[in-house]
Design a protein around this motif. Sequence first.
Motif, PDB file in Angstrom:
ATOM      1  N   VAL A  15      19.986  67.789  78.322  1.00 19.29           N
ATOM      2  CA  VAL A  15      20.939  68.122  77.257  1.00 19.29           C
ATOM      3  C   VAL A  15      20.397  67.669  75.904  1.00 19.29           C
ATOM      4  O   VAL A  15      20.442  68.399  74.912  1.00 19.29           O
ATOM      5  CB  VAL A  15      22.312  67.462  77.539  1.00 19.29           C
ATOM      6  CG1 VAL A  15      23.238  67.586  76.328  1.00 19.29           C
ATOM      7  CG2 VAL A  15      22.963  68.083  78.764  1.00 19.29           C
ATOM      8  N   ARG A  16      19.862  66.449  75.872  1.00 13.69           N
ATOM      9  CA  ARG A  16      19.332  65.882  74.626  1.00 13.69           C
ATOM     10  C   ARG A  16      18.177  66.734  74.087  1.00 13.69           C
ATOM     11  O   ARG A  16      18.086  66.997  72.874  1.00 13.69           O
ATOM     12  CB  ARG A  16      18.847  64.453  74.914  1.00 13.69           C
ATOM     13  CG  ARG A  16      18.127  63.757  73.756  1.00 13.69           C
ATOM     14  CD  ARG A  16      19.109  63.335  72.679  1.00 13.69           C
ATOM     15  NE  ARG A  16      18.403  62.717  71.562  1.00 13.69           N
ATOM     16  CZ  ARG A  16      17.880  63.377  70.531  1.00 13.69           C
ATOM     17  NH1 ARG A  16      17.970  64.707  70.464  1.00 13.69           N
ATOM     18  NH2 ARG A  16      17.279  62.732  69.548  1.00 13.69           N
ATOM     19  N   GLU A 336      22.988  49.785  73.719  1.00 13.73           N
ATOM     20  CA  GLU A 336      23.242  50.874  74.668  1.00 13.73           C
ATOM     21  C   GLU A 336      23.565  50.309  76.038  1.00 13.73           C
ATOM     22  O   GLU A 336      22.925  49.358  76.493  1.00 13.73           O
ATOM     23  CB  GLU A 336      22.003  51.770  74.762  1.00 13.73           C
ATOM     24  CG  GLU A 336      22.054  52.794  75.895  1.00 13.73           C
ATOM     25  CD  GLU A 336      20.766  53.602  76.017  1.00 13.73           C
ATOM     26  OE1 GLU A 336      20.457  54.334  75.059  1.00 13.73           O
ATOM     27  OE2 GLU A 336      20.073  53.499  77.046  1.00 13.73           O
ATOM     28  N   VAL A 337      24.556  50.898  76.689  1.00 12.50           N
ATOM     29  CA  VAL A 337      24.814  50.590  78.100  1.00 12.50           C
ATOM     30  C   VAL A 337      24.636  51.870  78.903  1.00 12.50           C
ATOM     31  O   VAL A 337      25.029  52.953  78.469  1.00 12.50           O
ATOM     32  CB  VAL A 337      26.226  50.002  78.337  1.00 12.50           C
ATOM     33  CG1 VAL A 337      26.345  48.621  77.720  1.00 12.50           C
ATOM     34  CG2 VAL A 337      27.322  50.920  77.824  1.00 12.50           C
ATOM     35  N   ARG A 338      24.028  51.726  80.078  1.00 11.55           N
ATOM     36  CA  ARG A 338      23.855  52.867  80.978  1.00 11.55           C
ATOM     37  C   ARG A 338      25.076  52.959  81.891  1.00 11.55           C
ATOM     38  O   ARG A 338      25.406  51.992  82.593  1.00 11.55           O
ATOM     39  CB  ARG A 338      22.594  52.695  81.822  1.00 11.55           C
ATOM     40  CG  ARG A 338      21.317  52.568  81.011  1.00 11.55           C
ATOM     41  CD  ARG A 338      20.098  52.604  81.913  1.00 11.55           C
ATOM     42  NE  ARG A 338      18.871  52.337  81.159  1.00 11.55           N
ATOM     43  CZ  ARG A 338      17.649  52.557  81.624  1.00 11.55           C
ATOM     44  NH1 ARG A 338      17.487  53.061  82.846  1.00 11.55           N
ATOM     45  NH2 ARG A 338      16.589  52.281  80.908  1.00 11.55           N
ATOM     46  N   ASP A 369      25.558  59.975  75.047  1.00 13.87           N
ATOM     47  CA  ASP A 369      24.608  60.949  75.578  1.00 13.87           C
ATOM     48  C   ASP A 369      24.940  61.155  77.052  1.00 13.87           C
ATOM     49  O   ASP A 369      24.755  60.238  77.861  1.00 13.87           O
ATOM     50  CB  ASP A 369      23.175  60.430  75.442  1.00 13.87           C
ATOM     51  CG  ASP A 369      22.616  60.571  74.027  1.00 13.87           C
ATOM     52  OD1 ASP A 369      23.425  60.772  73.100  1.00 13.87           O
ATOM     53  OD2 ASP A 369      21.386  60.459  73.852  1.00 13.87           O
ATOM     54  N   THR A 370      25.430  62.331  77.404  1.00 12.07           N
ATOM     55  CA  THR A 370      25.850  62.567  78.784  1.00 12.07           C
ATOM     56  C   THR A 370      25.828  64.049  79.122  1.00 12.07           C
ATOM     57  O   THR A 370      25.884  64.898  78.231  1.00 12.07           O
ATOM     58  CB  THR A 370      27.271  62.006  79.025  1.00 12.07           C
ATOM     59  OG1 THR A 370      27.621  62.156  80.399  1.00 12.07           O
ATOM     60  CG2 THR A 370      28.307  62.721  78.168  1.00 12.07           C
ATOM     61  N   HIS A 371      25.748  64.330  80.406  1.00 14.03           N
ATOM     62  CA  HIS A 371      25.908  65.692  80.907  1.00 14.03           C
ATOM     63  C   HIS A 371      27.200  65.803  81.709  1.00 14.03           C
ATOM     64  O   HIS A 371      27.490  66.838  82.287  1.00 14.03           O
ATOM     65  CB  HIS A 371      24.724  66.069  81.796  1.00 14.03           C
ATOM     66  CG  HIS A 371      24.570  65.167  82.990  1.00 14.03           C
ATOM     67  ND1 HIS A 371      24.166  63.865  82.887  1.00 14.03           N
ATOM     68  CD2 HIS A 371      24.768  65.376  84.318  1.00 14.03           C
ATOM     69  CE1 HIS A 371      24.125  63.306  84.090  1.00 14.03           C
ATOM     70  NE2 HIS A 371      24.483  64.208  84.969  1.00 14.03           N
ATOM     71  N   CYS A 372      27.958  64.707  81.737  1.00 11.50           N
ATOM     72  CA  CYS A 372      29.148  64.637  82.576  1.00 11.50           C
ATOM     73  C   CYS A 372      30.388  65.119  81.815  1.00 11.50           C
ATOM     74  O   CYS A 372      30.467  64.994  80.590  1.00 11.50           O
ATOM     75  CB  CYS A 372      29.345  63.193  83.047  1.00 11.50           C
ATOM     76  SG  CYS A 372      30.525  63.009  84.394  1.00 11.50           S
ATOM     77  N   HIS A 373      31.362  65.633  82.546  1.00 16.53           N
ATOM     78  CA  HIS A 373      32.619  66.097  81.965  1.00 16.53           C
ATOM     79  C   HIS A 373      33.644  66.222  83.084  1.00 16.53           C
ATOM     80  O   HIS A 373      33.284  66.214  84.277  1.00 16.53           O
ATOM     81  CB  HIS A 373      32.433  67.448  81.267  1.00 16.53           C
ATOM     82  CG  HIS A 373      31.822  68.500  82.147  1.00 16.53           C
ATOM     83  ND1 HIS A 373      32.559  69.271  83.022  1.00 16.53           N
ATOM     84  CD2 HIS A 373      30.527  68.884  82.307  1.00 16.53           C
ATOM     85  CE1 HIS A 373      31.753  70.096  83.678  1.00 16.53           C
ATOM     86  NE2 HIS A 373      30.506  69.874  83.268  1.00 16.53           N
ATOM     87  N   MET A 385      22.720  57.653  87.117  1.00 14.12           N
ATOM     88  CA  MET A 385      23.148  57.551  85.723  1.00 14.12           C
ATOM     89  C   MET A 385      23.808  58.848  85.258  1.00 14.12           C
ATOM     90  O   MET A 385      23.227  59.923  85.370  1.00 14.12           O
ATOM     91  CB  MET A 385      21.969  57.221  84.804  1.00 14.12           C
ATOM     92  CG  MET A 385      22.424  56.840  83.401  1.00 14.12           C
ATOM     93  SD  MET A 385      21.064  56.375  82.313  1.00 14.12           S
ATOM     94  CE  MET A 385      20.362  57.985  81.958  1.00 14.12           C
ATOM     95  N   ILE A 386      25.020  58.720  84.730  1.00 13.13           N
ATOM     96  CA  ILE A 386      25.740  59.903  84.246  1.00 13.13           C
ATOM     97  C   ILE A 386      25.894  59.902  82.730  1.00 13.13           C
ATOM     98  O   ILE A 386      26.458  60.846  82.164  1.00 13.13           O
ATOM     99  CB  ILE A 386      27.124  60.053  84.915  1.00 13.13           C
ATOM    100  CG1 ILE A 386      27.972  58.798  84.702  1.00 13.13           C
ATOM    101  CG2 ILE A 386      26.958  60.369  86.401  1.00 13.13           C
ATOM    102  CD1 ILE A 386      29.415  58.951  85.174  1.00 13.13           C
ATOM    103  N   GLY A 387      25.412  58.856  82.090  1.00 14.22           N
ATOM    104  CA  GLY A 387      25.494  58.851  80.641  1.00 14.22           C
ATOM    105  C   GLY A 387      25.093  57.522  80.042  1.00 14.22           C
ATOM    106  O   GLY A 387      24.864  56.533  80.750  1.00 14.22           O
TER     107      GLY A 387
END
Length: 447
Positions: A15-16, A336-338, A369-373, A385-387
Amino acid sequence: MFSRILIANRGEIAVRIIRAAHELGVEAVAVYSEADAESKHVKMADHAVCIGPPAPNESYLNIPRIIAAAEVTNVDAIHPGYGFLAENAHFAEVCRSCNIEFIGPSVEAMQTLGDKVACKQLAIKNKVPTSPGSKGAVETEAEALKLAKEIGYPVMIKASAGGGGRGMRVAHNDGSLRSGMKAAKAEAENAFGDGTVYLEKFIENARHVEVQVIGDQQGNVCHLYERDCTMQRRKQKLIEEAPCPVLTRGEAESLCKSAARLAKAAGYHTAGTVEFLMDSKKNFYLMEVNTRVQVEHPVTEMITGVDIVKTTIEVAAGKPLSFKQKDIKVNGHAIEVRINAEDPEKGFIPSAGLVQEFDQPGGLGVRMDTHCHAGYRIPPNYDSMIGKLIVHRKTRDAAMDALLGSLNEFHIAPTKTTIPLHIRLLKNGNFRKSDVDINFVERLLGL
């Protein structure tokens, strides 16, 4: 500039990269496994190609299928992101032999810096701080025992082609060195197809400090200052921040310049990270060089204002860096936290499946920064990792407070995540004072 690039990856980094490509006016091609057919990066891309079943070896690690997708969609270049094939010199070579630019370093630089033995030798030559240990590969048990006696226990056995904690063992005596050598060699052979190992002095109670470097094909190399990645569990990073909270700017400047020297000596272009261990006396020891974009690159972007991912595309297209070293300043503090789909209360077991609710935080200086929804189904086949949640403020204290507020605002259900763990860590007095080392989290959790 390229007209169209393919992203040989998935998840938030895909996505990034698509966002960076679109900002440059470049079309993006997504590749995806059958498990990722409904993933966000597939929907965002201008074109998408299914490259196989969920298993990584049949999809994201399958070079012929990725090259076929690139040729069918007529792309100019391939961006590997991180993980999967990102540091695979053979993949880079195949791309370029097919007249497709690999958005990464040259094969020669990747091989030199990716081989920890060759990298250490180059570092010594260029006065980059390294650990006491073997000058090259250690072939026999007898050689290892002799060297361990010279440098003193404990020692670290490390795979030359390793990464992510694989092919690494700590030995405190002759017996554990013998068994560790066998285990490290076998694990490295299985994971990387290369059982070569070497020995270094094991630095106890160390911090993990890394330097972001970036170069172009004209020979310019800059550093974008340092990050602190000390908060880890089983050698996997949990929290990253920039700049390092325990270094003076003078100390950091010296370290960062040495990292840039190493990159320049290797003829390096694109983004890369030079990783160090730091002992309690602030002595530094080179660990490795990652020849790719790092997961934690956003904290560096936040404090420098440099778009690292966009820059990797630009320099791969032959453009010089748009900035000089003197232009790069540290502005504030970023943490940042994963966010991993894991249950910390049950031994960090993965929590795959349907995400029914996903309400992420926002506000000034807050980045997700994520691809999750909501409605996304997390596949069990890949990294958990989801974001990544990143917060930027003028000071570290303000950044920690803002991040804690953002984590309390974050709501994901019914998926179990590492958010409760991050809240606990951000409230911890030792972390608030930055009185930690790379084993801190494991001691805290009793692991």
